[in-house]
Design a protein around this motif. Sequence first.
Motif, PDB file in Angstrom:
ATOM      1  N   TYR A  59      -8.345  -7.039   1.587  1.00 35.89           N
ATOM      2  CA  TYR A  59      -7.607  -5.785   1.745  1.00 35.89           C
ATOM      3  C   TYR A  59      -7.308  -5.152   0.380  1.00 35.89           C
ATOM      4  CZ  TYR A  59      -4.393  -2.284   3.392  1.00 35.89           C
ATOM      5  OH  TYR A  59      -3.811  -1.079   3.654  1.00 35.89           O
TER       6      TYR A  59
ATOM      7  N   TYR B 237      -6.442  -8.088  -2.088  1.00 30.61           N
ATOM      8  CA  TYR B 237      -5.940  -9.392  -1.649  1.00 30.61           C
ATOM      9  C   TYR B 237      -7.104 -10.290  -1.262  1.00 30.61           C
ATOM     10  CZ  TYR B 237      -1.005  -8.110  -1.783  1.00 30.61           C
ATOM     11  OH  TYR B 237       0.245  -7.772  -2.208  1.00 30.61           O
TER      12      TYR B 237
ATOM     13  N   ASN C  12      -7.912 -11.665   1.320  1.00 29.67           N
ATOM     14  CA  ASN C  12      -8.550 -11.346   2.607  1.00 29.67           C
ATOM     15  C   ASN C  12      -9.402 -10.080   2.529  1.00 29.67           C
ATOM     16  OD1 ASN C  12      -6.714  -9.250   2.550  1.00 29.67           O
ATOM     17  ND2 ASN C  12      -5.691  -9.778   4.473  1.00 29.67           N
TER      18      ASN C  12
ATOM     19  N   CYS D  40       2.508   1.126   1.659  1.00 23.11           N
ATOM     20  CA  CYS D  40       1.686   1.973   0.785  1.00 23.11           C
ATOM     21  C   CYS D  40       1.344   1.304  -0.546  1.00 23.11           C
ATOM     22  CB  CYS D  40       2.354   3.323   0.547  1.00 23.11           C
ATOM     23  SG  CYS D  40       3.828   3.230  -0.470  1.00 23.11           S
ATOM     24  N   GLY D  41       1.881   0.095  -0.786  1.00 25.73           N
ATOM     25  CA  GLY D  41       1.490  -0.629  -2.002  1.00 25.73           C
ATOM     26  C   GLY D  41       2.549  -0.682  -3.101  1.00 25.73           C
ATOM     27  N   LYS D  42       3.768  -0.272  -2.782  1.00 26.44           N
ATOM     28  CA  LYS D  42       4.837  -0.258  -3.791  1.00 26.44           C
ATOM     29  C   LYS D  42       5.171  -1.672  -4.272  1.00 26.44           C
ATOM     30  CE  LYS D  42       7.832   1.461  -0.846  1.00 26.44           C
ATOM     31  NZ  LYS D  42       7.099   1.604   0.424  1.00 26.44           N
ATOM     32  N   SER D  43       5.463  -2.571  -3.334  1.00 32.05           N
ATOM     33  CA  SER D  43       5.855  -3.937  -3.709  1.00 32.05           C
ATOM     34  C   SER D  43       4.709  -4.657  -4.397  1.00 32.05           C
ATOM     35  CB  SER D  43       6.246  -4.755  -2.487  1.00 32.05           C
ATOM     36  OG  SER D  43       7.348  -4.184  -1.883  1.00 32.05           O
ATOM     37  N   THR D  44       3.506  -4.434  -3.914  1.00 23.45           N
ATOM     38  CA  THR D  44       2.346  -5.081  -4.533  1.00 23.45           C
ATOM     39  C   THR D  44       2.259  -4.692  -6.005  1.00 23.45           C
ATOM     40  OG1 THR D  44       1.182  -5.068  -2.414  1.00 23.45           O
ATOM     41  CG2 THR D  44      -0.168  -5.336  -4.379  1.00 23.45           C
TER      42      THR D  44
ATOM     43  N   PRO E 240       5.917   5.501   2.218  1.00 21.92           N
ATOM     44  CA  PRO E 240       6.159   4.812   3.479  1.00 21.92           C
ATOM     45  C   PRO E 240       5.830   3.323   3.364  1.00 21.92           C
ATOM     46  CG  PRO E 240       4.333   6.374   3.684  1.00 21.92           C
ATOM     47  CD  PRO E 240       4.824   6.476   2.291  1.00 21.92           C
ATOM     48  N   SER E 241       6.338   2.549   4.281  1.00 24.62           N
ATOM     49  CA  SER E 241       6.104   1.117   4.311  1.00 24.62           C
ATOM     50  C   SER E 241       4.603   0.824   4.300  1.00 24.62           C
ATOM     51  CB  SER E 241       6.761   0.571   5.582  1.00 24.62           C
ATOM     52  OG  SER E 241       6.514  -0.781   5.669  1.00 24.62           O
TER      53      SER E 241
HETATM   54  P1  ADP Z   1       5.099  -1.543   0.477  1.00 26.62           P
HETATM   55  O1  ADP Z   1       5.871  -2.293  -0.561  1.00 26.62           O
HETATM   56  O2  ADP Z   1       4.764  -0.148   0.041  1.00 26.62           O
HETATM   57  O3  ADP Z   1       5.738  -1.561   1.828  1.00 26.62           O
HETATM   58  P2  ADP Z   1       3.151  -3.674   0.161  1.00 26.62           P
HETATM   59  O4  ADP Z   1       2.796  -3.564  -1.286  1.00 26.62           O
HETATM   60  O5  ADP Z   1       4.109  -4.737   0.545  1.00 26.62           O
HETATM   61  O6  ADP Z   1       3.681  -2.242   0.666  1.00 26.62           O
HETATM   62  O7  ADP Z   1       1.825  -3.847   0.990  1.00 26.62           O
HETATM   63  C1  ADP Z   1       0.718  -3.000   0.831  1.00 26.62           C
HETATM   64  C2  ADP Z   1      -0.363  -3.403   1.810  1.00 26.62           C
HETATM   65  O8  ADP Z   1      -0.895  -4.661   1.451  1.00 26.62           O
HETATM   66  C3  ADP Z   1       0.138  -3.534   3.234  1.00 26.62           C
HETATM   67  O9  ADP Z   1      -0.841  -3.036   4.112  1.00 26.62           O
HETATM   68  C4  ADP Z   1       0.282  -5.037   3.417  1.00 26.62           C
HETATM   69  O10 ADP Z   1       0.096  -5.420   4.753  1.00 26.62           O
HETATM   70  C5  ADP Z   1      -0.810  -5.571   2.529  1.00 26.62           C
HETATM   71  N1  ADP Z   1      -0.478  -6.899   1.994  1.00 26.62           N
HETATM   72  C6  ADP Z   1       0.656  -7.292   1.383  1.00 26.62           C
HETATM   73  N2  ADP Z   1       0.613  -8.588   1.022  1.00 26.62           N
HETATM   74  C7  ADP Z   1      -0.596  -9.049   1.421  1.00 26.62           C
HETATM   75  C8  ADP Z   1      -1.281 -10.307   1.335  1.00 26.62           C
HETATM   76  N3  ADP Z   1      -0.714 -11.371   0.744  1.00 26.62           N
HETATM   77  N4  ADP Z   1      -2.526 -10.383   1.865  1.00 26.62           N
HETATM   78  C9  ADP Z   1      -3.113  -9.311   2.433  1.00 26.62           C
HETATM   79  N5  ADP Z   1      -2.540  -8.105   2.548  1.00 26.62           N
HETATM   80  C10 ADP Z   1      -1.299  -7.953   2.055  1.00 26.62           C
END
Ligand code: ADP
Length: 359
Positions: free
Chosen positions: A17, A13, A15, A41-45, A38-39
């Motif tokens: 991360y 990302y 920032n 972990c990168g699934k939605s990303t 778990p919440s």
């Molecule tokens: P999941 O779907 O498994 O709950 P996410 O894919 O939503 O996880 O997020 C994975 C990680 O990336 C989390 O630590 C989240 O805080 C971080 N994250 C998600 N969106 C952003 C963003 N726009 N900028 C920075 N970090 C992000």
Amino acid sequence: MAYLTLKNINKIYPNGYHAVHDFSMEMEKGEFIVFVGPSGCGKSTTLRMIAGLEDISNGEFLIDGKRANEMGPRERGVAMVFQSYALYPQMTVYDNIAFGLELQGADEEYIDERVRKTAAILGLTDYLDRLPRALSGGQRQRVAIGRAIIRKVGVFLMDEPLSNLDAKQRVTMRSEITQIHRETGATTIYVTHDQTEAMTMADRIVVMKDGYVQQIGTPYELYFKPVNVFVAGFIGEPPMNFIRATVNGGAITVGEKKLDLSHKLGAKVSEYEGKEIIFGFRPESIKLGAADQAYVLDADVELTEMLGDNTNVYIRMGDLQSILKVDPHDTPETDTNIEFSVPYENVYLFDAVTEKVIE
Ligand code: ADP
């Protein structure tokens, strides 16, 4: 050839991360894939990178053999259902479902045919004239799914679509989504943190943790052949019991019992002499009483929970606690001492340092 190919996909990302590390996988046309973990972990990303809603920082994504990294969401032929399904409150079910095709400028006759076909698949035929507020939560979620599947797309993406429903509705919708998948035949990627949803719906499951893929496999493979402590503990309810112990004379001591690890490790046992090992067994894989070809253990019963189809028995062995799952007719009394056995084949040994299964 695989329909979707992910080659070393990474997400960093803005920032800094690093949310997804080297995600590699091939998905066949028509497969139902579940991302679970778990919440955070990168699934939605990962799902959003597949949808084209998020840039891929590194790696390559192919659809039907063609590089798709630079394609916009529409060009990719994907449709997505989100966790919070915002239906248009002033529009009927019919119009909500039709909306996407209308935006595309499809002709009325075609739209009508598709809306009716979609409503039939979803059991919404009798509700087409209703407004969303006159529907149950489950029906609303079906309308949201209808809005996605009305367009004929190759890939159907769902991000925790059942999380706003109550437990009973979730169970019903689970089988309905599986049914819809069978009828549409679209390649589906489904994100959830719920291992039961993953186990019941998936052709193949991807288990993720901290941005890394832990294991990809069928529900059967993940349950019976977990590659590490994380997967072994994540799949199955109640989770697998883990006992950490140091190998001494080829054995570990659990409570009063010495367990000879050569039954599992053969000659390899000497490699672990003096080292810590993790001894794992599933609550449901034990037998009450002694048995052959099994580790026989003693335990104090601390608490029992009769659930109808089985009883969870909370036990203590010295300073270790574990859970056993037994037939409700065999529920032991609390504060008694019981003997149980774990067949050798049901025991998993893990390296305590790498947490990987020892083959
Ligand atoms: P999941 O779907 O498994 O709950 P996410 O894919 O939503 O996880 O997020 C994975 C990680 O990336 C989390 O630590 C989240 O805080 C971080 N994250 C998600 N969106 C952003 C963003 N726009 N900028 C920075 N970090 C992000």
